[in-house]
Design a protein around this motif. Structure first.
Motif, short mmCIF file in Angstrom:
data_model
loop_
_atom_site.label_atom_id
_atom_site.label_comp_id
_atom_site.label_asym_id
_atom_site.label_seq_id
_atom_site.Cartn_x
_atom_site.Cartn_y
_atom_site.Cartn_z
N ALA A 1 0.85 -1.19 0.00
CA ALA A 1 0.00 0.00 0.00
C ALA A 1 0.88 1.23 0.00
O ALA A 1 1.94 1.25 0.64
CB ALA A 1 -0.92 0.01 1.21
N THR B 1 1.01 5.73 -1.52
CA THR B 1 0.32 6.94 -1.98
C THR B 1 1.03 7.44 -3.23
O THR B 1 2.26 7.46 -3.27
CB THR B 1 0.34 8.03 -0.90
OG1 THR B 1 -0.24 7.52 0.30
CG2 THR B 1 -0.43 9.26 -1.35
N MET C 1 -4.58 6.97 -2.72
CA MET C 1 -4.10 5.68 -2.23
C MET C 1 -3.83 4.76 -3.41
O MET C 1 -4.47 4.85 -4.46
CB MET C 1 -5.12 5.03 -1.30
CG MET C 1 -5.37 5.76 -0.01
SD MET C 1 -6.52 4.82 1.03
CE MET C 1 -6.76 5.98 2.37
N ALA D 1 -2.46 6.55 2.21
CA ALA D 1 -2.57 5.19 2.72
C ALA D 1 -1.61 4.99 3.88
O ALA D 1 -0.51 5.55 3.91
CB ALA D 1 -2.24 4.19 1.61
N VAL E 1 -7.30 -1.64 2.31
CA VAL E 1 -6.29 -0.61 2.53
C VAL E 1 -6.93 0.52 3.31
O VAL E 1 -8.06 0.93 3.02
CB VAL E 1 -5.67 -0.11 1.21
CG1 VAL E 1 -6.73 0.43 0.28
CG2 VAL E 1 -4.61 0.95 1.47
#
Length: 888
Positions: A411, A413, A427, A452, A465
């Motif tokens: 995860a 950004t 995200m 995120a 997420v």
């Protein structure tokens, strides 16, 4: 500065070069050699722009004019005002450089506001990119101007594993100085499990070092393993043992263990194999270990990522550094900020570190200001592979987890342009196969700047997420994706004010446990993973900043963070004052919270938690003397807690003078204290087959592109496919170049590169792809004209018009701050001078006449010969180094 023309020195020496003018005491009659050379210079006289009247406006007016331009590249003059091709290119280049020079001159001065400097830097970056693009396609006859240095062949960066994804022979790190040394790290009682695989065929042998008559050495261990492998017979389709011609059983496997000498650090164990045989090795019943990922930042040095291993977590908890991950600035080769944001381990002993790099990470060339990276390393710190997201603007890491099938899910950004779309911060979830191949990268689009923080995989394989949404002043946000990356739900959790999710994990009963920061308080919310907007239960943790969560094998829950005041629940010990770290333990249903504080008179922060072998391990930072005497401004620590009582059993503190320790991320490694390390090898598969995809071995993404034009023909586009390899890319280039260039993929270091060498007299233009999707930059190929060496008649005049001139510029040049602007300004002034020299090379002058007469020999006075010697000496100094000149 690289001036590849004999006349380069004339403009830079700043001296009178008219030694042989007809009005002086030199030659008055032109020789045949002079007449032949002079006859080549046929261009009509022109007035260069640097001799024209300069702008009368103020600097601010000039800058405003430049900012209003759609491009700093002038359109070519047409009609009766049209200029010769080479002259037009020289003038256009010089004018563009002059405009960039105005911007850099202003930026190099103190007193600019942040807004003014930002506007200048943005205008400069676009102008520099426009100039590079223009110079890669600028018309040329006799004069060749290059943005960087004159290029005779185009070479990409080294791509690993290049064209050979199958590694036949592998070796580890050196462990002994001499081949026959005893492996002192081993007790001689270890048992190793060696697993051999080929397709669906699998065999496992267990090697007991206790059967050795003497202490183990590399040779004795290799002999023991090889004998056990040789004892596995080959069988036919009916299950019968296949015999050799002498009647002995034929061995099934060709794998062979062999001590090998390394180049730097002594002897290690090597493994040779044939075909697709895969070899794994591990120690039977090895103790557990901890993997720690953190960072160090100095007062004047950028953050560097560091990965440690703790082999004795149930004892003294001593740590050793496995590796350092450090990105470099492409222009200066200096280290730039490289952070660690999360670490996860798999059952085979590999660790996965995710973070953010603000520059190039080995062969992974950054396309934007910073990128998300994922590094897979073995148990001794060898990098198995590294992956960059390939974001065109900015991306950062957040969290990583390993799926049940061994895939790695990340995860992060991403901001700006990505995969052909552009937006504010969103995200992102990316999934990678075990060999590093990207399976998908899904951007979760929404208005506002989202971020995120955490990731989890539900029992049904869905990916969840969590983080913070930009809308509504900041809301706790969860998105649900299918296992193949399709976004199915986007939800905001109920709450008022500024909220965010700080950590998530799946509970033993299949719920999603999400830590939320809501104003000054933190809460633990249990969500339905099938419908994450549904809150099943909420536990108020009080005035705390809770940032870490972990699940024990028995289903109990641990929460960590920092607090200024006592939290609800049973108090195991007292708060010490200041900001204390804490580790709270709850039953699987969220009841019975008990809190352990970790503090000194300074400040403490718990960053991560992990359960291992019945203990709870806490990773964090301290500004006090916690598990020892503080070494730096902020130290890291690892604490061991008894989950039953909450008592702190052991704390180890680490740091370095003048260096601040960044967040400490800890992950359990079952069986991680393996004596396989004593052989120089890592645990698990030691013969990995690297992916041949360019999108795995570089920062390229599917859909990135560039263009080529061969010998002034049509412009052709090459687009990177998902399954693109170095070999398939070379084939695409060959289809465009035909017989006009030699296209190869030579091996180098641990991989291979793409090399394009035009044949004599052929120009190939490499044109950058669209902004954000340029494949040239990520491949390291020049966005420039690449020219094959023109054949020169041995009887041709020594002096000829034109030549090859490199401006010595780099696309990474910037005026973002005063220091960078000053360095860039020096580069631009040199480039302006070189552009002038290129123009002057097109016209005959007395200096060229002197050079011809000097080459002819004789006929000149002692004074003239002395002047010529001085000229030649200056010319030599200016043009020292490899020359790619094709004439004057």
């Amino acid at each position: 500065m690289n001036i590849n023309s004999g006349l380069a020195g004339l403009t830079l020496l700043g001296a009178d070069t008219s030694w042989y003018s007809t009005s002086g005491a030199g030659l008055t009659v032109e020789s045949k050699a002079v007449r032949e050379a002079k006859a080549q210079f046929t261009l009509p006289e022109t007035t260069p722009p640097w001799r024209e009247a300069g702008s009368t406006g103020s600097i601010s007016t000039q800058i405003a004019t430049i900012r209003r331009l759609a491009t700093i590249i002038d359109k070519p003059l047409t009609g009766v005002r049209a200029l010769p091709t080479d002259v037009q290119s020289a003038f256009t280049t010089w004018k563009a450089l002059d405009r960039l020079n105005v911007l850099a001159t202003t930026a190099a001065k103190p007193g600019l506001s942040t807004t003014e400097r930002g506007q200048l830097a943005a205008t400069f970056a676009k102008g520099l990119a426009d100039l590079q693009t223009y110079m890669g396609t600028a018309p040329s006859d006799k004069l060749e101007l290059s943005f960087g240095q004159p290029v005779r062949r185009a070479e990409s960066t080294v791509i690993a594993p290049g064209t050979g994804g199958l590694t036949v022979s592998v070796s580890g790190k050196g462990v002994v100085a001499k081949r026959d040394e005893v492996l002192s790290q081993m007790s001689g009682t270890e048992r190793f499990r060696v697993t051999l695989e080929r397709g669906s065929s699998v065999d496992t042998v267990v090697i007991d070092l206790g059967s050795l008559p003497e202490p183990p050495t590399l040779d004795s261990v290799a002999s023991l393993v090889n004998q056990a492998i040789a004892n596995i017979p080959m069988r036919d389709a009916g299950g019968n043992i296949v015999l050799n011609s002498d009647g002995t059983p034929a061995p099934k496997w060709k794998v062979n263990f062999e001590p090998k000498k390394t180049e730097e650090d002594g002897w290690t164990m090597g493994i040779n194999r044939q075909g697709l045989e895969s070899v794994s090795i591990d120690q039977v019943d090895a103790p557990d270990a901890l993997i720690v990922a953190t960072g160090r930042t100095g007062l004047e040095t950028p953050t560097a990522a560091r990965v440690l291993r703790i082999d004795d977590p149930e004892a003294a908890m001593t740590n050793k550094t496995l590796t350092t991950i450090e990105a470099k600035d492409r222009l200066t080769t200096k280290a730039v900020a490289t952070t660690t944001d999360a670490v996860a381990t798999d059952a085979d002993g590999f660790a996965y570190v995710v973070g953010t790099a603000s520059g190039d990470l080995d062969e992974l060339r950054a396309a934007g200001t910073q990128d998300l990276y994922l590094t897979k390393m073995d148990s001794v710190g060898n990098v198995v592979w590294q992956r960059a997201l390939g974001a065109a603007d900015s991306a950062s890491g957040a969290a990583v987890t390993v799926a049940e099938n061994g895939d790695i899910v990340v995860a992060g950004t991403v901001s700006g342009s990505f995969n052909g779309t552009s937006a504010d911060a969103d995200m992102l979830v990316a999934r990678y196969a075990n060999n590093g191949d990207e399976m998908f990268a899904s951007r979760i689009r929404s208005a506002g700047e989202d971020r995120a923080t955490s990731i989890a995989i539900a029992d049904d394989g869905a990916i969840l997420v969590g983080g913070r949404a930009g809308q509504g002043g900041g809301d706790a946000f969860v998105a649900r994706l299918s296992g193949t990356g399709a976004v199915t739900q986007r939800v905001k959790l109920p709450g008022a004010g500024d909220e965010s999710i700080t950590a998530m994990a799946m509970t033993a009963d299949g719920r999603l446990a999400a830590l939320t920061k809501e104003g000054a308080t933190s809460k633990l919310r249990f969500l339905d993973p099938a419908s994450p907007g549904t809150v099943l239960d909420t536990i108020d943790l009080g005035a705390a900043d809770a940032r870490a969560i972990a699940m024990a094998p028995d289903g109990s829950i641990a929460i960590g963070g920092t607090t200024l005041s006592a939290l609800p629940g049973t108090q195991v010990n007292g708060i010490t004052g200041g900001r204390d770290g804490f580790a709270a333990r709850l039953a699987a249903d969220g009841t019975g919270m008990a809190v352990t504080y970790l503090g000194t008179g300074g400040n403490e922060q718990v960053d991560s938690l992990a359960f291992s072998n019945g203990k709870l391990y806490v990773g964090g930072r301290t500004t006090g003397d916690f598990g020892g005497t503080r070494s730096g401004p902020t130290d890291g620590f690892i604490a061991r807690i008894d989950p039953a009582s909450g008592g702190v059993e052991k704390v180890t503190q680490f740091g370095q003078p003048t260096l601040r320790t960044e967040p400490v991320r800890v992950a359990a490694s079952d069986g991680g204290s393996s004596k396989v390390d004593a052989l120089g090898l890592g645990r698990g598969v030691v013969t990995p087959d690297g992916s041949l995809r360019l999108t795995t071995g570089s920062s390229l993404r599917e859909g990135d592109s560039f263009q080529m034009r061969v010998a002034g023909g049509v412009v052709r586009t090459i687009t990177i496919a998902k399954e693109e390899t170095l070999a398939s890319l070379a084939d695409k280039v060959r289809k465009i170049t035909g017989s006009k260039a030699l296209v190869t993929t030579p091996k180098k270091d641990d991989g291979a590169m793409l090399r394009v060498a035009p044949k004599a007299g052929i120009d190939i233009e490499f044109i950058a792809g669209p902004n954000g999707r340029d494949a040239l930059e990520k491949l390291g190929l020049p966005a420039a004209r690449v020219s094959g060496m023109d054949p020169i008649d041995k009887n041709a005049p020594r002096v000829r018009p034109g030549g090859s001139f490199g401006l010595g510029l780099n696309p990474a040049l910037s005026i973002v701050d005063q220091k960078a602007a000053t360095a860039t300004l020096a580069k631009l002034k040199s480039a302006l001078s070189i552009a002038q020299t290129g123009y002057r090379s097109l016209y005959w002058d007395d200096g060229k006449q002197a050079l011809v007469e000097g080459a002819r020999g004789g006929g000149s006075t002692a004074r003239e010969q002395a002047q010529m010697a001085n000229y030649q000496a200056a010319l030599t100094r200016l043009t020292s180094g490899p020359s790619t000149s094709i004439g004057f």
